[in-house]
Write an enzyme that holds these catalytic residues in place. Structure first.
Site, PDB file in Angstrom:
ATOM      1  N   GLU A 227      47.845  -7.090 -13.237  1.00 59.89           N
ATOM      2  CA  GLU A 227      48.288  -6.286 -14.301  1.00 59.89           C
ATOM      3  C   GLU A 227      49.570  -6.899 -14.712  1.00 59.89           C
ATOM      4  O   GLU A 227      50.619  -7.031 -13.920  1.00 59.89           O
ATOM      5  CB  GLU A 227      48.373  -4.834 -14.033  1.00 59.89           C
ATOM      6  CG  GLU A 227      48.867  -4.007 -14.869  1.00 59.89           C
ATOM      7  CD  GLU A 227      50.483  -3.646 -15.259  1.00 59.89           C
ATOM      8  OE1 GLU A 227      50.834  -3.494 -16.141  1.00 59.89           O
ATOM      9  OE2 GLU A 227      51.000  -4.116 -14.136  1.00 59.89           O
ATOM     10  N   SER A 228      49.955  -6.920 -15.857  1.00 55.73           N
ATOM     11  CA  SER A 228      51.305  -7.552 -16.554  1.00 55.73           C
ATOM     12  C   SER A 228      51.455  -9.027 -15.876  1.00 55.73           C
ATOM     13  O   SER A 228      50.652  -9.781 -16.240  1.00 55.73           O
ATOM     14  CB  SER A 228      52.375  -6.726 -16.011  1.00 55.73           C
ATOM     15  OG  SER A 228      53.338  -6.883 -16.767  1.00 55.73           O
ATOM     16  N   ALA A 229      52.510  -9.041 -15.126  1.00 56.79           N
ATOM     17  CA  ALA A 229      52.881 -10.419 -14.507  1.00 56.79           C
ATOM     18  C   ALA A 229      51.657 -10.817 -13.480  1.00 56.79           C
ATOM     19  O   ALA A 229      51.446 -12.094 -13.556  1.00 56.79           O
ATOM     20  CB  ALA A 229      54.232 -10.463 -13.841  1.00 56.79           C
TER      21      ALA A 229
END
Length: 549
Positions: A227-229
């Site tokens: 998730e995200s990074a």
């Protein structure tokens, strides 16, 4: 008679001691002891690489030596060194909303240590070395600056998979963050030691190949997930080695992250030079060698002086993956254009209001002149005036078009907040996802979703990370993930049918706040002009160039 009773009691105590000792697995010649609770067993904090300390600091990870000494694996290891993150000065409802998101998703700072390369395995308690179960390998997010596997309880995933009759193994890993994992500059490029955090993830994936079988996992059935990074990391693992997975994984599940629009590793020279200056290495003839000798606390303090994810320059991060000529042979989006992408099934997704949280730092930017200056100074130091004009026309100062979307004139913390939130969310998340999926249409199986849940959260709406509450809370996304990891297709009995994503039919599984119709199928055709504009501008002006101040 008394001897018989004593023998029975002794046998019972032996059985009890064995159960209290916890489950075990054999790794090389070592016995590793974990813990069990209900239907799952945990093996936590297992080193997967040699400690990246001393002269191994700022070097590629080294494979762990064969395990020869038995040990307990009953608690997660420390987080990798974290960067201090400070919330913008807010009051009232904006502060409450920001604190809720940050503290529940990003803001928990765990005890950290430079010796941090550990891996965690959660498995069905009855899994054996012959079970050959699919594996989901979780890569956490946090802007490449903060985060730890300790933030997430993978037992929820495993327990739900058992209930579905499709058991999986859950693995989570640490990787180096901030400058420890993403140092940039010409010295770093020359030494071939860029993107160390991505190399750490790769080493963890190699460890899974070698050691997951004793836990009951099948090394040929690994799905990488983040998730995200963490999702950006997953996408970059797909671009490494010209798109050759090396057999390390067979599928990818990405939440709020696609190949990011970043440039060359030398773009970060200003941050390298500041670190050298701040640690007293400026007078050294070999500054990289000097940085390896700097006391940990001094180095960490110098890193904390660099911009963080909620600083004024926001998502133009100081420490992030960049094209280094080793892990990434070119910039990520150019590699996508060149087709150097692993041809595996993927899920790629976003939350609707990706940019709101990261736009709280620019509330003092209130008019057209200030937003122009901000963008040219902090985000696009190389942008032309003509391109800046085009960008601002594509993202106008119209509250009804800003993010949180579909909230009209509400949630306007400042005259430019919703506008900038819309731009940032598209530039770093929504547009790269659409760009990636469009480029891969017809080349591999793909699914995409959009989470619109949580729109009632003041000023932030369906903010980045809000869908984690679904997937780690046993919601619909949990089932889709498990089926995807098991069957390379997220669909199955009891779930809304999720169409594949293609350019001819860019279908989105859309999660809503409606109790009656919580999931609908929509098309990925919103904000076409804006996303096309920002994609082209960021291809010419990649992220990662320090502010021009």
């Amino acid at each position: 008679m008394h001897l018989g009773l004593w023998a029975v009691a002794l046998q019972a105590s032996i059985v009890l001691a064995a159960s209290l000792a916890g489950p075990t697995v054999k790794l090389d010649s070592a016995t590793v002891t974990g813990t069990s609770s209900g239907s799952v067993s945990r093996f936590l904090g297992i080193p997967f690489a040699k400690p990246p300390t001393g002269d191994r600091r700022f070097r590629l990870p080294e494979s762990i030596d064969p395990y020869s000494t038995s040990f307990s694996a009953t608690s997660m290891g420390p987080a990798c060194p974290q960067q201090a993150v400070k919330l913008p000065d807010l009051t009232g409802l904006p502060a409450d909303a920001a604190n809720f998101v940050v503290n529940s998703i990003y803001g928990i700072i765990f005890p950290d240590d430079e010796d941090c390369l550990t891996i965690n395995i959660i498995k069905p308690a009855d899994a054996t070395p012959t079970s050959n179960l699919p594996v989901v390998a979780w890569i956490f997010g946090g802007g490449f600056e903060v985060g730890s596997p300790q933030m997430y309880d993978g037992a929820v995933i495993v327990e739900r998979s058992i209930a579905l009759g499709q058991p999986v193994i859950y693995v989570s890993m640490n990787y180096r963050l901030t400058a420890f994992g993403f140092l940039a500059g010409k010295e770093v490029k020359a030494a071939g030691v860029g993107n160390l955090g991505l190399h750490d993830q790769r080493e963890a994936l190699r460890w899974i190949q070698k050691y997951i079988s004793p836990f009951g996992g099948d090394p040929t059935k690994v799905t990488i997930w983040g998730e995200s990074a963490g999702a950006m990391s997953v996408s970059l693992q797909m671009l490494a080695d010209g798109g050759d997975t090396k057999g390390l994984f067979r599928a990818a599940f990405m939440q709020s992250g696609s190949p990011p629009p970043v440039g060359d590793i030398t773009d970060g020279q200003k941050y390298y030079d500041a670190l050298v200056q701040g640690t007293g290495c400026a007078g050294s003839s070999d500054t990289l060698a000097c940085l390896r000798t700097v006391p940990y606390k001094r180095l960490k303090a110098a890193i904390n002086d660099s911009p963080h994810i909620l600083s004024y320059q926001s998502l133009n991060l100081a420490w992030l993956p960049r094209a280094d000529g080793v892990f990434l042979s070119d910039t990520p989006q150019k590699l996508v254009q060149q087709g150097k992408v692993a041809q595996i099934p993927i899920v790629s997704s976003d939350c609707e209001d990706e940019g709101t949280l990261f736009s709280l730092s620019i509330l003092n930017v209130t008019d057209e002149g200030q937003i122009r200056t901000y963008l040219k100074t902090n985000f696009f130091p190389t942008i032309s005036d003509a391109d800046l004009d085009t960008l601002l026309q594509a993202y106008p100062q119209d509250l009804t078009q800003g993010s949180p979307y579909d909230t009209g004139f509400l949630n306007a913390l400042s005259p430019q907040f919703k506008r900038f939130a819309s731009f940032q969310g598209d530039a770093l998340f929504q547009a790269p996802r659409r760009f990636f999926l469009s480029a891969r249409s017809g080349k591999q199986k793909m699914w995409s979703y959009l989470s619109k849940r949580g729109k009632v959260l003041p000023f932030l709406g369906a903010a980045q990370g809000s869908d984690l509450l679904n997937i780690y809370g046993g919601g619909e996304l949990t089932d889709y993930l498990i089926r995807f990891a098991t069957n390379l297709n997220p669909n199955g009995p009891g779930s809304t049918s999720w169409p594949e994503y293609t350019n001819l039919s860019p279908s989105l599984l859309t999660l809503t706040d409606s109790a009656l119709v919580p999931i609908v199928i929509t098309q990925d055709t919103y904000r076409m002009k804006g996303m096309s504009t920002v994609t082209n501008i960021m291809l010419a002006n990649p992220l990662g160039i320090p502010p021009n101040v």
